[in-house]
Design a protein around this motif. Structure first.
Motif, PDB file in Angstrom:
ATOM      1  N   GLU A   1      36.585 -10.137  43.137  1.00 19.47           N
ATOM      2  CA  GLU A   1      37.159 -10.773  44.320  1.00 19.47           C
ATOM      3  C   GLU A   1      38.413 -10.059  44.812  1.00 19.47           C
ATOM      4  OE1 GLU A   1      37.749 -14.932  43.535  1.00 19.47           O
ATOM      5  OE2 GLU A   1      35.614 -15.356  43.627  1.00 19.47           O
ATOM      6  N   GLY A   2      38.911  -9.112  44.031  1.00 20.73           N
ATOM      7  CA  GLY A   2      40.071  -8.338  44.451  1.00 20.73           C
ATOM      8  C   GLY A   2      41.410  -9.023  44.227  1.00 20.73           C
ATOM      9  N   LEU A   3      41.438 -10.031  43.370  1.00 16.12           N
ATOM     10  CA  LEU A   3      42.726 -10.673  43.069  1.00 16.12           C
ATOM     11  C   LEU A   3      43.578  -9.710  42.245  1.00 16.12           C
ATOM     12  CD1 LEU A   3      41.584 -14.309  42.242  1.00 16.12           C
ATOM     13  CD2 LEU A   3      42.498 -13.410  44.377  1.00 16.12           C
ATOM     14  N   ASP A   4      44.886  -9.896  42.313  1.00 13.50           N
ATOM     15  CA  ASP A   4      45.769  -8.925  41.666  1.00 13.50           C
ATOM     16  C   ASP A   4      46.063  -9.209  40.198  1.00 13.50           C
ATOM     17  OD1 ASP A   4      47.334 -11.131  42.113  1.00 13.50           O
ATOM     18  OD2 ASP A   4      48.892 -10.107  43.239  1.00 13.50           O
ATOM     19  N   SER A   5      45.707 -10.412  39.686  1.00 13.42           N
ATOM     20  CA  SER A   5      45.982 -10.681  38.279  1.00 13.42           C
ATOM     21  C   SER A   5      45.165 -11.866  37.775  1.00 13.42           C
ATOM     22  CB  SER A   5      47.467 -10.987  38.074  1.00 13.42           C
ATOM     23  OG  SER A   5      47.791 -12.242  38.643  1.00 13.42           O
ATOM     24  N   ARG A   6      45.013 -11.917  36.467  1.00 16.58           N
ATOM     25  CA  ARG A   6      44.362 -13.055  35.823  1.00 16.58           C
ATOM     26  C   ARG A   6      45.169 -14.323  36.078  1.00 16.58           C
ATOM     27  NH1 ARG A   6      43.754 -12.416  29.680  1.00 16.58           N
ATOM     28  NH2 ARG A   6      41.934 -11.144  30.176  1.00 16.58           N
ATOM     29  N   SER A   7      46.491 -14.216  36.049  1.00 16.94           N
ATOM     30  CA  SER A   7      47.343 -15.388  36.275  1.00 16.94           C
ATOM     31  C   SER A   7      47.072 -16.010  37.643  1.00 16.94           C
ATOM     32  CB  SER A   7      48.819 -15.019  36.159  1.00 16.94           C
ATOM     33  OG  SER A   7      49.143 -14.717  34.827  1.00 16.94           O
ATOM     34  N   ARG A   8      46.952 -15.167  38.650  1.00 19.64           N
ATOM     35  CA  ARG A   8      46.674 -15.696  39.986  1.00 19.64           C
ATOM     36  C   ARG A   8      45.313 -16.368  40.014  1.00 19.64           C
ATOM     37  NH1 ARG A   8      46.373 -12.796  45.891  1.00 19.64           N
ATOM     38  NH2 ARG A   8      45.740 -14.693  46.964  1.00 19.64           N
ATOM     39  N   ALA A   9      44.325 -15.756  39.377  1.00 18.43           N
ATOM     40  CA  ALA A   9      42.980 -16.334  39.345  1.00 18.43           C
ATOM     41  C   ALA A   9      42.985 -17.687  38.637  1.00 18.43           C
ATOM     42  CB  ALA A   9      42.015 -15.377  38.661  1.00 18.43           C
ATOM     43  N   ILE A  10      43.743 -17.800  37.569  1.00 19.85           N
ATOM     44  CA  ILE A  10      43.828 -19.069  36.843  1.00 19.85           C
ATOM     45  C   ILE A  10      44.515 -20.119  37.707  1.00 19.85           C
ATOM     46  CG2 ILE A  10      44.929 -20.229  34.878  1.00 19.85           C
ATOM     47  CD1 ILE A  10      44.298 -17.661  33.257  1.00 19.85           C
ATOM     48  N   ARG A  11      45.578 -19.745  38.414  1.00 18.09           N
ATOM     49  CA  ARG A  11      46.249 -20.693  39.314  1.00 18.09           C
ATOM     50  C   ARG A  11      45.289 -21.197  40.385  1.00 18.09           C
ATOM     51  NH1 ARG A  11      50.445 -16.918  38.878  1.00 18.09           N
ATOM     52  NH2 ARG A  11      49.943 -16.060  40.926  1.00 18.09           N
ATOM     53  N   GLU A  12      44.507 -20.285  40.971  1.00 24.81           N
ATOM     54  CA  GLU A  12      43.543 -20.687  42.004  1.00 24.81           C
ATOM     55  C   GLU A  12      42.459 -21.592  41.425  1.00 24.81           C
ATOM     56  OE1 GLU A  12      42.011 -17.652  44.550  1.00 24.81           O
ATOM     57  OE2 GLU A  12      44.007 -16.834  44.958  1.00 24.81           O
ATOM     58  N   ALA A  13      41.978 -21.265  40.223  1.00 20.28           N
ATOM     59  CA  ALA A  13      40.949 -22.091  39.584  1.00 20.28           C
ATOM     60  C   ALA A  13      41.500 -23.487  39.289  1.00 20.28           C
ATOM     61  CB  ALA A  13      40.455 -21.423  38.300  1.00 20.28           C
ATOM     62  N   MET A  14      42.742 -23.552  38.846  1.00 23.51           N
ATOM     63  CA  MET A  14      43.363 -24.843  38.565  1.00 23.51           C
ATOM     64  C   MET A  14      43.527 -25.656  39.852  1.00 23.51           C
ATOM     65  SD  MET A  14      46.155 -23.708  35.700  1.00 23.51           S
ATOM     66  CE  MET A  14      46.808 -25.342  35.375  1.00 23.51           C
ATOM     67  N   ALA A  15      43.926 -25.003  40.931  1.00 19.76           N
ATOM     68  CA  ALA A  15      44.089 -25.703  42.213  1.00 19.76           C
ATOM     69  C   ALA A  15      42.748 -26.260  42.700  1.00 19.76           C
ATOM     70  CB  ALA A  15      44.697 -24.765  43.257  1.00 19.76           C
ATOM     71  N   GLU A  16      41.668 -25.482  42.567  1.00 22.61           N
ATOM     72  CA  GLU A  16      40.344 -25.958  42.961  1.00 22.61           C
ATOM     73  C   GLU A  16      39.925 -27.156  42.110  1.00 22.61           C
ATOM     74  OE1 GLU A  16      37.388 -22.871  43.059  1.00 22.61           O
ATOM     75  OE2 GLU A  16      38.667 -21.589  44.300  1.00 22.61           O
ATOM     76  N   TYR A  17      40.221 -27.107  40.824  1.00 18.97           N
ATOM     77  CA  TYR A  17      39.893 -28.214  39.923  1.00 18.97           C
ATOM     78  C   TYR A  17      40.624 -29.485  40.359  1.00 18.97           C
ATOM     79  CZ  TYR A  17      39.543 -30.962  35.637  1.00 18.97           C
ATOM     80  OH  TYR A  17      39.317 -31.974  34.733  1.00 18.97           O
ATOM     81  N   VAL A  18      41.897 -29.368  40.663  1.00 17.38           N
ATOM     82  CA  VAL A  18      42.692 -30.518  41.098  1.00 17.38           C
ATOM     83  C   VAL A  18      42.152 -31.060  42.424  1.00 17.38           C
ATOM     84  CG1 VAL A  18      44.991 -31.230  41.903  1.00 17.38           C
ATOM     85  CG2 VAL A  18      44.768 -29.856  39.819  1.00 17.38           C
ATOM     86  N   GLU A  19      41.782 -30.180  43.350  1.00 16.97           N
ATOM     87  CA  GLU A  19      41.239 -30.622  44.637  1.00 16.97           C
ATOM     88  C   GLU A  19      39.936 -31.400  44.452  1.00 16.97           C
ATOM     89  OE1 GLU A  19      40.828 -27.168  47.105  1.00 16.97           O
ATOM     90  OE2 GLU A  19      42.990 -26.789  47.114  1.00 16.97           O
TER      91      GLU A  19
END
Length: 126
Positions: free
Chosen positions: A22-40
């Motif tokens: 997906e071209g994300l710049d780090s695992r940390s960013r990907a985890i933050r996005e995954a967590m945000a989707e889970y919360v939504e």
């Protein structure tokens, strides 16, 4: 804030391959996005109120949960309109068509998520 996670090696490899594609710049960013989707997703289910209709889709390891799963489905038969079942090797895919009080459907979803043999649970309520 820093945290550590225990993640199976295979899942971590798949996760890393996904965020890199997906071209994300780090695992940390990907985890933050995954967590945000889970919360939504949780918030959408948690804020549903009154009568709703929708689907609950989940996959599970047949032998591990089938007896308890049938018990849960009978407990919530007042909101489960119909089911559809498909086999995927050792795993089964189940779709529950639901119609009724949002609180009861929410309880059903949370019970399904609590089974160790259930891998994923997705919902869509209207």
């Amino acid at each position: 804030m820093r945290t550590s996670l225990a993640v199976p090696e295979e899942l971590l490899s798949e996760f890393d391959a996904t965020w890199q594609k997906e071209g994300l710049d780090s695992r940390s960013r990907a985890i933050r996005e995954a967590m945000a989707e889970y919360v939504e997703r949780h918030e959408a289910l948690e804020t549903a109120d009154g009568p709703v209709a929708g689907v609950v889709v989940f996959d599970y390891e047949h032998e591990e949960v089938i007896e308890n799963l049938h018990g849960v489905q009978h407990t919530y038969q007042d909101v489960i309109v119909s089911t559809s079942h498909a086999h995927r090797g050792e795993w089964c895919l189940e779709t529950l068509f639901v119609d009724g009080d949002a609180a009861a459907i929410r309880e059903l979803v949370y019970q399904l998520k609590d089974f160790d043999g259930v891998r994923r649970v997705r919902t869509m309520v209207l």
